[in-house]
Scaffold this motif. Structure first.
Motif, short mmCIF file in Angstrom:
data_model
loop_
_atom_site.label_atom_id
_atom_site.label_comp_id
_atom_site.label_asym_id
_atom_site.label_seq_id
_atom_site.Cartn_x
_atom_site.Cartn_y
_atom_site.Cartn_z
N ASP A 96 21.44 21.79 -2.60
CA ASP A 96 21.04 21.15 -1.36
C ASP A 96 19.53 21.09 -1.19
N ALA A 97 18.84 22.15 -1.67
CA ALA A 97 17.40 22.23 -1.46
C ALA A 97 16.66 21.13 -2.24
N GLU A 98 17.17 20.80 -3.42
CA GLU A 98 16.54 19.79 -4.27
C GLU A 98 16.42 18.46 -3.56
N PHE A 99 17.45 18.13 -2.85
CA PHE A 99 17.52 16.81 -2.27
C PHE A 99 18.38 16.92 -1.01
N PRO A 100 17.82 17.50 0.05
CA PRO A 100 18.64 17.70 1.24
C PRO A 100 19.04 16.36 1.84
N GLN A 101 20.21 16.34 2.44
CA GLN A 101 20.64 15.14 3.15
C GLN A 101 20.69 13.92 2.25
N ARG A 102 21.07 14.12 1.00
CA ARG A 102 20.98 12.98 0.09
C ARG A 102 21.84 11.80 0.54
N GLY A 103 23.05 12.08 0.99
CA GLY A 103 23.92 10.99 1.45
C GLY A 103 23.28 10.21 2.57
N ALA A 104 22.73 10.92 3.54
CA ALA A 104 22.12 10.27 4.70
C ALA A 104 20.95 9.40 4.28
N TYR A 130 35.94 14.81 -3.21
CA TYR A 130 34.89 14.59 -2.21
C TYR A 130 33.62 14.26 -2.98
N PRO A 131 32.79 13.35 -2.48
CA PRO A 131 31.56 13.02 -3.22
C PRO A 131 30.50 14.10 -3.05
N ARG A 132 30.71 15.23 -3.72
CA ARG A 132 29.84 16.41 -3.54
C ARG A 132 28.40 16.12 -3.88
N ALA A 133 28.17 15.29 -4.90
CA ALA A 133 26.79 15.00 -5.30
C ALA A 133 26.03 14.32 -4.17
N LEU A 134 26.76 13.64 -3.30
CA LEU A 134 26.14 12.96 -2.17
C LEU A 134 26.16 13.81 -0.91
N LEU A 135 27.29 14.48 -0.67
CA LEU A 135 27.50 15.12 0.63
C LEU A 135 27.51 16.64 0.57
N GLY A 136 27.33 17.22 -0.60
CA GLY A 136 27.37 18.68 -0.69
C GLY A 136 28.81 19.19 -0.73
N MET A 137 28.99 20.41 -0.31
CA MET A 137 30.32 21.00 -0.36
C MET A 137 31.20 20.44 0.77
N PRO A 138 32.47 20.19 0.48
CA PRO A 138 33.32 19.65 1.55
C PRO A 138 33.57 20.67 2.66
N PRO A 139 33.59 20.22 3.90
CA PRO A 139 33.88 21.14 5.01
C PRO A 139 35.33 21.62 4.96
N THR A 140 35.57 22.75 5.59
CA THR A 140 36.91 23.34 5.57
C THR A 140 37.97 22.39 6.12
N TRP A 141 37.63 21.70 7.19
CA TRP A 141 38.65 20.81 7.78
C TRP A 141 39.07 19.72 6.80
N TYR A 142 38.13 19.26 5.96
CA TYR A 142 38.46 18.20 5.00
C TYR A 142 39.50 18.68 4.00
N SER A 154 18.16 10.82 9.96
CA SER A 154 18.38 12.00 10.81
C SER A 154 19.61 11.84 11.71
N ILE A 155 20.06 10.61 11.94
CA ILE A 155 21.27 10.44 12.78
C ILE A 155 22.51 10.17 11.93
N ILE A 156 22.35 10.14 10.60
CA ILE A 156 23.50 9.90 9.72
C ILE A 156 24.05 11.26 9.28
N THR A 157 25.14 11.65 9.89
CA THR A 157 25.71 12.96 9.59
C THR A 157 26.73 12.87 8.47
N ARG A 158 27.00 14.01 7.88
CA ARG A 158 28.05 14.11 6.87
C ARG A 158 29.37 13.54 7.41
N ASP A 159 29.72 13.93 8.63
CA ASP A 159 30.99 13.50 9.20
C ASP A 159 31.06 11.97 9.34
#
Ligand code: FE
Length: 207
Positions: A52-60, A117-129, A190-195
């Protein structure tokens, strides 16, 4: 390994139940690699942080770019994997399908069998997913599930649910909200959330 080839019937109750088959497998693999001296727990932990640190918020950031650059948006819709490669993002699956929300269509992503889940874009999937509750219900009653996320989709808008698998991942391209004219890409991101990229919420300019 095509992880859909095996039986998922024991994956129930991801939320607080016993560890799933995947979790047990992944833990066993980790212990084995550690025991054989291939990796250390420390290296593994650092790699997860680095991700995540390398490229935070990559999907957004990718989606914000698609909002401001029509050519990129088109490339993303035609071949999501290739468009992400322009950003140095290597999708783990063979294909990434970007599905566009419109005034008539709202898209939602699920993996009904497990938790692709597109982890490379969104990171680890949330528990609810990963929960059986979400996986089962979003297909049958997407509007009800979306309401639980605080998202009310008007009746005249079609809700389409996309089922991911090991070879094919999805990302939602939300509609750019009104009131964001002239915003920088960074501010848009900043307004594009993972969800919102999974489709259970929509971006809100007043956030
Ligand atoms: Fe899956």
């Amino acid at each position: 390994m095509k992880h859909h080839d095996h039986d998922h019937s024991r994956d129930r109750s991801f939320d607080d139940g016993p560890p799933s088959e995947h979790e047990i497998m992944s833990r066993a693999m980790q212990e084995l690699l550690e025991a054989k001296g291939v990796i250390t727990a420390e290296q593994l932990r650092r790699r997860m942080e680095q991700f995540d640190a390398e490229f935070p918020q990559r999907g957004a950031r990718v989606i914000a770019h698609a909002w401001v650059d029509a050519d990129f948006r088109q490339r993303l819709l035609v071949d999501g994997k290739r468009a992400c490669a322009e950003w140095g993002i290597d999708l783990e699956a063979d294909r990434l399908i970007a599905v566009e929300n419109t005034p008539r269509l709202h898209n939602v992503i699920v993996c009904t069998l497990c938790s692709c889940y597109p982890r490379a874009l969104l990171g680890m999937p949330p528990t609810w997913y990963k929960s059986e509750n979400y996986r089962r219900r979003v297909v049958r009653e997407p509007r009800a599930v979306l309401r639980e996320f605080g998202t009310v989709i008007p009746e005249e808008v079609e809700v389409r649910v996309h089922d991911s698998n090991a070879d094919m991942r999805y990302v939602v391209v939300p509609m750019r909200p009104a009131g964001t004219d002239g915003w920088s890409e960074e501010r848009l991101a900043s307004i594009i959330t993972r969800d919102a990229l999974v489709g259970v919420t929509v971006p809100d300019a007043k956030r």
